[in-house]
Every structure is written in structure tokens, then in C-alpha cells.
Design an enzyme around this catalytic site. Structure first.
Site, mmCIF file in Angstrom:
data_model
loop_
_atom_site.group_PDB
_atom_site.id
_atom_site.type_symbol
_atom_site.label_atom_id
_atom_site.label_comp_id
_atom_site.label_asym_id
_atom_site.label_seq_id
_atom_site.Cartn_x
_atom_site.Cartn_y
_atom_site.Cartn_z
ATOM 1 N N HIS A 195 0.822 -1.211 0.000
ATOM 2 C CA HIS A 195 0.000 0.000 0.000
ATOM 3 C C HIS A 195 0.858 1.264 0.000
ATOM 4 C CE1 HIS A 195 0.894 1.019 4.200
ATOM 5 N NE2 HIS A 195 0.813 -0.283 4.441
ATOM 6 N N GLU A 200 -2.596 -6.597 7.700
ATOM 7 C CA GLU A 200 -1.362 -6.366 8.443
ATOM 8 C C GLU A 200 -1.351 -7.198 9.726
ATOM 9 O OE1 GLU A 200 1.658 -5.926 8.836
ATOM 10 O OE2 GLU A 200 1.922 -3.794 8.391
#
Length: 217
Positions: free
Chosen positions: A8, A88
Site C-alpha cells: 500500500h 497487516e
């Protein structure tokens, strides 16, 4: 078969660590710089994909979803699958900045793979879920002849490293010697000649203590 891994763009948590004490990790937005990074990365990602259809598997976090949105790949995207297993590492509820620093220090001392954060995950936990994702992706491709030969995986730095660790059976020593890729950095996994290949290595902050390497000669 190709798997394109993309980290990202820059998020609020990357420039303000105390943001984790105010905003849930999954809700952290991109910064203005991050929005620019994602838009700038779009041509390279599009060129990598070409004109062939792509299946997109994306972490459900705001920063990954927004990064994918800004790539504007609509006409080549055959399917988009929000995939929680690509999220994550779960750091738990980090509302105390003092405890946050203590946990980071302990994690560094014990190792990023094995140290389990209170109310959160260890790297080993993330390793287990990315292994599950890779196994399911393999079965899905085999069972569904309409599945595109290219998959774009939009996730996180640690997740990308662990995906490669599982794919190539890297040692824990080697994994812990690797640095996260930069924001909107790519790695490409290609299946050819009955084996998977990585287009280029991750940067290393030290040699692996066991002497293993990412790209054997």
C-alpha cells in the site's frame, strides 16, 4: 501464473506512530503523499498487467483498499476479492503510547517472527494465514478455468515478505534479515519450469545468520 505483490501507499500510521493510539489500524487513511504515490504507481502496475484480465486480492484495510482504488484498473479487473488473511499483523489495541514503545522494543529483541504482541499476533500467526491464502489460491486457479493467470495482491510490507517466505520456504533467519519494501513497491512471482521465481530480492539489513539467500544461484 503470475502473482504481483504490491504494498500500500503511505498511510497516516507511517508518518505519525501515535495515530495508532487514536485510530484503529484498519481505518488508518492514506496521507496526501500516499494518494500521490498510488496515482503515480498506476501506470507501472497497468504496464505490468498488460491487457489481460487480472484477479485482485486486497487486504480489507482502508489504506490498501484506497491504494487499489487509485490504480484505476477497472477495465482489466475480472474480480476483486477482499481478503482478510492479507491484512497487516494485528498489533492489538495500542492506545497507550508508552506500551507501544515497550512492545516494539520487545519485538525487536525477541524477533519479529516469534514474538506475539499482547492481544495481537506474532509474525508466525501471519505466516499461517498467508499460507492458507496461498493454498486456497492454488486450488481456486486449478478448479476454475476462468480464473485469470495474473493475480494482483495488494497488502502490507510484512505480509509481502511472509508470502514470499512461504512460497520459497525461506528460513526464519532469512525472513528476519529482510526489510519491508517501500510504499507501492512491487514484487512479481512467476510460475515457470515447475517452480516459482521471484523477480528481484527484498533489501536486507544484514546477512542471514544461517547463510541462506533469497535467490539461490
Amino acid at each position: 501464473m503470475r502473482i504481483i505483490l504490491l504494498r500500500h501507499a503511505e498511510s497516516l500510521g507511517n508518518v505519525d506512530e501515535l495515530a495508532y493510539c487514536r485510530v484503529p489500524d484498519h481505518s488508518l487513511p492514506l496521507t496526501e503523499t500516499g494518494e500521490h504515490q498510488a496515482r503515480t504507481a498506476a501506470p507501472a502496475v497497468r504496464e505490468m498487467i498488460g491487457d489481460h484480465p487480472v484477479a485482485v486480492y486486497v487486504s480489507p484495510y482502508v489504506r490498501t483498499q484506497r491504494t487499489f482504488e487509485l490504480l484505476e484498473l477497472g477495465d482489466v479487473v475480472e474480480r476483486v476479492v477482499p481478503e482478510p488473511r492479507l491484512r497487516e499483523q494485528d498489533w492489538g489495541n495500542l492506545q497507550d503510547p508508552v506500551d507501544q514503545e515497550i512492545q516494539k522494543r520487545k519485538r525487536h529483541e525477541f524477533g519479529h517472527f516469534y514474538y506475539r504482541l499482547p492481544y495481537g499476533e506474532s509474525g508466525a500467526d501471519v505466516d499461517d494465514r498467508v499460507a492458507s491464502f496461498l493454498n486456497e489460491l492454488e486450488h481456486r486457479v486449478e478448479a476454475d478455468p476462468t480464473h485469470p493467470n495474473t493475480a494482483l495482491v495488494v497488502s502490507h510490507g510484512l505480509t509481502m515478505r511472509l508470502l514470499c517466505r512461504r512460497m520459497f520456504s525461506w528460513s526464519i533467519d532469512l525472513f528476519e534479515s529482510l526489510s519491508n519494501p517501500d510504499h507501492v513497491d512491487l514484487r512479481v512471482l512467476t510460475f515457470a519450469g515447475r517452480k516459482w521465481r521471484l523477480d528481484r530480492p527484498f533489501e536486507q539489513w544484514r546477512d542471514s545468520p544461517d547463510g541462506t539467500v533469497q535467490l539461490p544461484g
